[in-house]
Design a protein around this motif. Structure first.
Motif, PDB file in Angstrom:
ATOM      1  N   THR A  57       0.860  -1.189   0.000  1.00 41.97           N
ATOM      2  CA  THR A  57       0.000   0.000   0.000  1.00 41.97           C
ATOM      3  C   THR A  57       0.892   1.232   0.000  1.00 41.97           C
ATOM      4  OG1 THR A  57      -0.139   0.156   2.422  1.00 41.97           O
ATOM      5  CG2 THR A  57      -1.792  -1.205   1.304  1.00 41.97           C
ATOM      6  N   GLY A  58       0.434   2.285  -0.674  1.00 45.30           N
ATOM      7  CA  GLY A  58       1.217   3.511  -0.753  1.00 45.30           C
ATOM      8  C   GLY A  58       0.409   4.597  -1.426  1.00 45.30           C
ATOM      9  N   PHE A  59       1.123   5.538  -2.060  1.00 52.28           N
ATOM     10  CA  PHE A  59       0.481   6.701  -2.671  1.00 52.28           C
ATOM     11  C   PHE A  59       0.997   6.894  -4.094  1.00 52.28           C
ATOM     12  CE2 PHE A  59       0.073   7.267   1.806  1.00 52.28           C
ATOM     13  CZ  PHE A  59      -1.095   7.988   2.019  1.00 52.28           C
ATOM     14  N   SER A  60       0.117   7.373  -4.952  1.00 50.50           N
ATOM     15  CA  SER A  60       0.519   7.689  -6.324  1.00 50.50           C
ATOM     16  C   SER A  60       1.184   9.065  -6.362  1.00 50.50           C
ATOM     17  CB  SER A  60      -0.705   7.684  -7.244  1.00 50.50           C
ATOM     18  OG  SER A  60      -1.541   8.802  -6.964  1.00 50.50           O
ATOM     19  N   ARG A  61       1.646   9.443  -7.548  1.00 50.42           N
ATOM     20  CA  ARG A  61       2.272  10.751  -7.699  1.00 50.42           C
ATOM     21  C   ARG A  61       1.272  11.873  -7.421  1.00 50.42           C
ATOM     22  NH1 ARG A  61       4.015   9.849 -12.185  1.00 50.42           N
ATOM     23  NH2 ARG A  61       6.214   9.394 -11.846  1.00 50.42           N
ATOM     24  N   MET A  62      -0.008  11.584  -7.646  1.00 52.40           N
ATOM     25  CA  MET A  62      -1.054  12.574  -7.395  1.00 52.40           C
ATOM     26  C   MET A  62      -1.639  12.436  -5.989  1.00 52.40           C
ATOM     27  SD  MET A  62      -0.911  14.116 -10.220  1.00 52.40           S
ATOM     28  CE  MET A  62      -2.313  15.217 -10.056  1.00 52.40           C
ATOM     29  N   SER A  63      -0.935  11.736  -5.106  1.00 55.41           N
ATOM     30  CA  SER A  63      -1.324  11.550  -3.696  1.00 55.41           C
ATOM     31  C   SER A  63      -2.596  10.741  -3.525  1.00 55.41           C
ATOM     32  CB  SER A  63      -1.481  12.907  -2.988  1.00 55.41           C
ATOM     33  OG  SER A  63      -0.243  13.573  -2.942  1.00 55.41           O
ATOM     34  N   THR A 121      -8.098  10.060  -1.933  1.00 53.77           N
ATOM     35  CA  THR A 121      -7.008  11.012  -1.719  1.00 53.77           C
ATOM     36  C   THR A 121      -6.833  11.373  -0.247  1.00 53.77           C
ATOM     37  OG1 THR A 121      -8.553  12.814  -2.195  1.00 53.77           O
ATOM     38  CG2 THR A 121      -7.189  12.020  -4.016  1.00 53.77           C
ATOM     39  N   SER A 122      -7.236  10.489   0.654  1.00 57.67           N
ATOM     40  CA  SER A 122      -7.037  10.756   2.080  1.00 57.67           C
ATOM     41  C   SER A 122      -5.546  10.706   2.424  1.00 57.67           C
ATOM     42  CB  SER A 122      -7.805   9.737   2.914  1.00 57.67           C
ATOM     43  OG  SER A 122      -9.199   9.863   2.703  1.00 57.67           O
ATOM     44  N   ASN A 123      -5.199  11.272   3.568  1.00 60.30           N
ATOM     45  CA  ASN A 123      -3.796  11.371   3.958  1.00 60.30           C
ATOM     46  C   ASN A 123      -3.293  10.172   4.763  1.00 60.30           C
ATOM     47  OD1 ASN A 123      -3.399  13.919   2.800  1.00 60.30           O
ATOM     48  ND2 ASN A 123      -4.282  14.942   4.589  1.00 60.30           N
ATOM     49  N   GLY A 124      -4.209   9.445   5.400  1.00 61.43           N
ATOM     50  CA  GLY A 124      -3.780   8.383   6.306  1.00 61.43           C
ATOM     51  C   GLY A 124      -3.092   7.231   5.588  1.00 61.43           C
TER      52      GLY A 124
END
Length: 506
Positions: free
Chosen positions: A238-244, A267-270
Motif C-alpha cells: 500500500t502507498g500513494f501515487s504521484r497525485m497523492s 485522496t485521504s492522507n492516512g
C-alpha cells in the motif's frame, strides 16, 4: 484500475459484512496514545487486548483480558517500563502471555503478562534487547520459529534476536539507505519483505544478510508505504501515487517488473495499514483518521484483487488491532474481528459471513496456524524452514499448554543478570547461557512444573480436575527434556566448530 462493484463473482466471502458491537461491550476511558507514528497502537490475541496509551512520563501500554468491557479505571495497572513513548507492540504467536514493545528510548522489551491480566504496574521486563542507536518502531515475530523476533529502527538497521537467550543473531545495517517503513515475514519465515523511504520493495534473506529481490518505485508518492507477504508468496503493498491517491498493488516476486494489479482508493492522507488473513486470503485496509475499513479478496483470477465491501462509521479511527482465527466466534460465522481505537474508546467490529445453518462451517474455517511453533530457535538458526503447524477450529479453539513456555522464562535471567548479581554477559556468551540452561540441576526441572502447577491451580478460569493438572505437568516435563536434548545438540555443534578453529581448519 479502480475497483468495481458491478461484476458478479462466485465467492463465499462476497457477502461478508462488518458490524460494530453494542456500546456496553466496548472498552471506555482508554487514553489512546497521540504519538506520531504510523502503527496500529493496538495488538490483540485470544487472551488479551493491548493498547498504547498516553503517559505522563516515559511510555506505557494497557493490557486487559479480551473479555473486558466497560470503563477502565484511571488506577488500572499498566506496563510502564519504557523511558520514552512506546511506538509498537506485538504479541508472540507462540505464547499468548508474551508481548514485545518497541520505544523511542531505542530499546525493545519483552514482557510476560500473567493469566487474568495485571494486578499491579509492570516495570520489569523479562528481556531487554538493546541493539539500535535510534528509536525502534517495527516489530515482527517469526511466524513458525520459537522466540525469534525481528526489530527495525530509525537507524535504518534490521536486527534479528533470539529472545530466549537475548542474543543478537543477525544485523542488517547496509540493506536500506533510508528510513524503513515496514517489515513482514513470509509464510515459513525464510525471507522478509521491506519497504523503505527510497520507495523500493526488497525481499531479504535475514540469515544470509542478502537482498534477494529489489523493485524500485513500488509507489510513486512520497508518503509512507506498507508491504505484506501473502500465503502463496506474492506481496501486497500500500502507498500513494504521484497525485497523492492512496493505492494498493499486488506483486509477484518472481517478476517484479510490473505489478499484477493496482487498485486506487481515494485522496485521504492516512497511511493504509493492511491486515492479512491467510486462511481466507482476505486483506483488510484501514488508515489513521479514516472512518472506513475496506476489505478485499485476493485470488488467482484476474484482476486478482477483488473489492468485497466497505465498513463505514461516523467516528475516525486512531488505530486498530486485528484478531485472527484463534480468537473468533466460529458459532456465529465470525471470520475476523477488528478492534477500532477511538480517542477514548476501543470498539470491536466483527466480520461475519451470513449462514442459515448452526453447524460448523468447514469451508469458512480451514485449519489455521496454532500456537505451537514448528521450529525451535536453534533449528531455524541452523537453516531449517517449516510451515506453521495447523489446528482445527471445529468446536472452537482452546490453546493447549505450551510445550516451550518455561524456555523463555528461564533463559533471559541468565542474560540479564548472572548468579552473582553482576553485569549482563555480552551477546557472544549466548552459547554459555544455553549451556547453563541445558545442564540445570534435576531438581530445577522438577521445580518448574511445580511452579506451573501453582499458577494453574490459582487460575479460576481453568478446571481444577486432578487429571488435567497431571497431564499438564507431564507435558511440561516432556517438553523440558526435549529442550535439554536440543541444547545438548547445539553444544556439540559449537564444540565441533571450536575444535576446527583450534586445528586451523577455519
Amino acid at each position: 484500475m479502480s475497483f468495481r462493484r458491478g461484476v458478479v463473482r462466485q465467492s463465499k466471502f462476497r457477502h461478508v459484512f462488518a458490524q460494530a458491537w453494542k456500546a456496553e461491550h466496548c472498552i471506555d476511558d482508554v487514553r489512546v496514545s497521540r504519538v506520531t507514528w504510523d502503527s496500529g497502537l493496538c495488538a490483540v490475541n485470544p487472551k488479551f487486548i493491548a493498547v498504547i496509551i498516553e503517559a505522563g512520563g516515559g511510555g506505557s501500554f494497557l493490557v486487559v483480558p479480551i473479555s473486558k468491557s466497560g470503563r477502565i479505571d484511571q488506577a488500572c495497572p499498566t506496563v510502564c517500563g519504557h523511558a520514552a513513548p512506546v511506538l509498537e507492540i506485538q504479541w508472540s504467536p507462540h505464547d499468548d502471555n508474551i508481548i514485545a514493545s518497541a520505544s523511542e528510548d531505542c530499546t525493545v522489551k519483552v514482557w510476560q503478562i500473567p493469566d487474568g491480566g495485571l494486578t499491579s504496574p509492570m516495570t520489569e521486563a523479562i528481556v531487554i534487547l538493546e541493539g539500535h542507536s535510534k528509536r525502534v518502531g517495527i516489530l515482527a515475530w517469526h511466524p513458525t520459529a520459537f522466540n525469534i523476533l525481528l526489530t527495525a529502527g530509525c537507524d535504518n538497521v534490521i536486527c534479528v534476536w533470539n529472545v530466549g537467550t537475548g542474543e543478537l543473531l543477525y544485523q542488517l545495517s547496509d540493506a536500506h539507505p533510508d528510513l524503513i517503513y515496514s517489515v513482514g515475514w513470509n509464510k515459513d519465515g525464510s525471507a522478509v519483505c521491506t519497504v523503505c523511504k527510497d520507495k523500493a520493495l526488497r525481499v531479504i534473506d535475514p540469515r544470509r544478510g542478502t537482498v534477494l529481490k529489489v523493485r524500485e518505485k513500488v509507489h510513486d508518492g512520497t508518503r509512507p508505504m506498507r508491504a505484506v507477504f501473502l500465503s502463496d508468496g506474492k506481496i501486497l503493498t500500500t502507498g500513494f501515487s504521484r497525485m497523492s491517491e492512496r493505492q494498493m498493488a499486488l506483486w509477484d516476486p518472481k517478476d517484479l517488473s510490473e505489478p499484477m494489479a493496482v487498485q486506487e482508493m481515494d485522496t485521504s492522507n492516512g497511511v493504509l495499514l493492511p491486515f492479512y488473513d491467510p486462511d481466507t486470503n482476505m486483506v483488510y485496509l484501514c488508515g489513521k483518521g479514516d472512518c472506513t475499513i475496506r476489505y478485499f479478496e485476493v485470488t488467482d483470477e484476474s484482476p486478482y484483487v477483488h473489492f468485497l465491501s466497505l465498513y463505514s462509521s461516523k467516528e475516525p479511527q486512531r488505530g486498530g488491532g486485528f484478531l485472527g482465527k484463534r480468537g473468533v466466534d466460529v458459532n456465529k460465522c465470525e471470520i475476523a474481528r477488528f478492534y477500532k481505537l477511538h480517542e477514548r474508546k476501543v470498539e470491536p467490529i466483527s466480520m461475519t459471513v451470513p449462514r442459515k445453518s448452526d453447524l460448523f462451517q468447514g469451508d469458512l474455517y480451514p485449519d489455521t496456524a496454532g500456537s505451537e511453533p514448528a521450529l525451535l530457535a536453534d533449528e531455524w538458526i541452523a537453516g531449517q524452514d517449516a510451515a506453521p503447524l495447523l489446528v482445527s477450529l471445529s468446536g472452537g479453539y482452546s490453546a493447549p499448554p505450551s510445550k516451550h513456555r518455561d524456555t523463555l522464562r528461564s533463559k533471559p535471567k541468565l542474560v540479564s543478570q548472572d548468579s552473582g548479581g553482576g553485569a549482563a554477559p555480552p551477546a557472544g556468551n549466548a552459547a554459555a547461557s544455553s549451556f547453563v540452561s541445558a545442564t540445570r540441576e534435576p531438581e530445577d526441572e522438577a521445580a518448574a512444573p511445580r511452579v506451573a502447577a501453582r499458577e494453574t491451580d490459582g487460575n479460576a478460569e481453568r478446571p481444577k480436575r486432578e487429571e488435567e493438572l497431571l497431564n499438564e505437568l507431564l507435558a511440561e516435563m516432556k517438553a523440558l527434556r526435549a529442550v535439554v536434548v536440543a541444547q545438548s545438540q547445539r553444544i556439540e555443534v559449537l564444540e565441533r566448530q571450536l575444535a576446527r578453529i583450534e586445528d586451523g581448519d577455519v
